[in-house]
Scaffold this active site. Sequence first.
Site, PDB file in Angstrom:
ATOM      1  N   SER A 135      87.886  43.128  36.997  1.00 45.35           N
ATOM      2  CA  SER A 135      87.978  41.296  37.096  1.00 45.35           C
ATOM      3  C   SER A 135      86.971  41.181  38.008  1.00 45.35           C
ATOM      4  CB  SER A 135      88.730  40.821  38.571  1.00 45.35           C
ATOM      5  OG  SER A 135      88.645  39.564  38.551  1.00 45.35           O
ATOM      6  N   TYR A 143      94.591  38.942  46.680  1.00 42.77           N
ATOM      7  CA  TYR A 143      94.617  39.737  44.962  1.00 42.77           C
ATOM      8  C   TYR A 143      93.178  39.948  44.213  1.00 42.77           C
ATOM      9  CZ  TYR A 143      93.358  39.699  39.528  1.00 42.77           C
ATOM     10  OH  TYR A 143      93.023  39.606  38.769  1.00 42.77           O
ATOM     11  N   LYS A 186      92.083  44.221  44.065  1.00 48.02           N
ATOM     12  CA  LYS A 186      90.595  44.915  42.894  1.00 48.02           C
ATOM     13  C   LYS A 186      89.494  45.958  42.513  1.00 48.02           C
ATOM     14  CE  LYS A 186      93.061  42.883  39.303  1.00 48.02           C
ATOM     15  NZ  LYS A 186      93.964  44.109  37.960  1.00 48.02           N
TER      16      LYS A 186
END
Length: 336
Positions: A129, A155, A159
């Site tokens: 991302s 979150y 990544k």
Amino acid sequence: MNKDNLHILVTGGTGYIGSHVVVELLDQGHTVEIVDNLINSQIEVLDKIEQITNQRPVFHEVDLLDSSALNQVFDHSHFDLVIHFAGLKAVAESIEQPLKYYDNNITGALNLLQSMQSHDVKQLIFSSSATVYGDQGIEQCVETLPTGIKLTNPYGKTKYMIEEILKDLCVADPEFNIIALRYFNPVGNHVSGLLGENPNGIPNNLMPYIMKVAAGELPELHIFGNDYETPDGTCLRDYIHVVDLARGHLAAIRGLKPGFTAYNLGTGRPTSVLEMVTAFEQVSGQPLSHSFAPRRPGDLPKLYADPSKAERDLNWHAELTIEDAIRDILTFINHK
Ligand code: NAD
Ligand code: WQD
């Protein structure tokens, strides 16, 4: 590796992005198996994939946290490569429940990598991302920038951490070929309107929220902040049509090479929230109720891709516009 008819395992393949990639893979003649625990997708997606492609991928309802069930999937078939989408992705929820996110996303990735290594499957494409760039005061992100700087939520950290794990793995085991694709803001859906993003409850992301307003399920869009230092005061993002994004995965398969490589998948064109609202009104021919609300904590004023590395190395660039995405979304809304 002959890259024409590969046997590909897609984790998270019934999800929003995964299902679009599965369609492109099947259309290109690859054989696909899906692993998904259906925590954020529906089994009916398989019917839609079949309607579009006339092919039904093999489906395994398996949680990546269940390493023995996952190993059985690898025992049963030999895969040429894995595309790893499965993960939880709600930013606000990740702040409230960090352990759930670290467990699902990190442990899930580790289990997958262990199964791959023990079954000699060493080609991987990972859904990363733009969030890995964090907040470095840079609006157009290029892959040479450092990552992991001022990340604001668990979150995003998962990544970043998974990318670091993948880099370490490639150092330790040079047979691994890994590409991390850093998505910017995926929007839209397959032109048929059969697949798409349809979250339950009140969406966090802009386009699902706009869709619910357009469908009459929510009264109005709240635009978070109109006093940013941008041309119209609202935030700039890089909205990429999910079909362009899906085709980026096909290009990545062709571009796999030894070691770890990251590519941005974005259009390189910034669009403001207000521009998105205006485009939606123009394409739909209907007004979209909206009002201004305070800034949302953690939002960066401007974030868009420099996609030139993917163009150069993978011969890929985004071709569809936000108007194409809105047209396809309207078809999806009418299908529901
Ligand atoms: P999605 O929620 O629609 O799809 C993810 C799929 O993974 C779902 O079908 C879910 O059921 C499955 N899943 C989750 N945890 C699992 C587990 N432990 N075991 C098995 N299956 C599991 O999300 P999406 O938008 O399609 O995103 C796909 C990937 O792309 C995710 O990794 C996400 O973080 C990443 N990504 C998404 C965006 C975005 O804006 N949509 C942007 C950047 C990166
Ligand atoms: C876009 C713009 C909002 C909702 C997030 C994740 C990121 C990535 C993609 C996975 C912002 C504004 C939104 C609303 C609004 N996901 N907005 N009203 O924040 O760029 O990125 O999704 O990796 O990690 O953080 O996307 O769609 O939430 O917001 O005004 O109701 O729309 O303020 O400017 P974002 P978004």
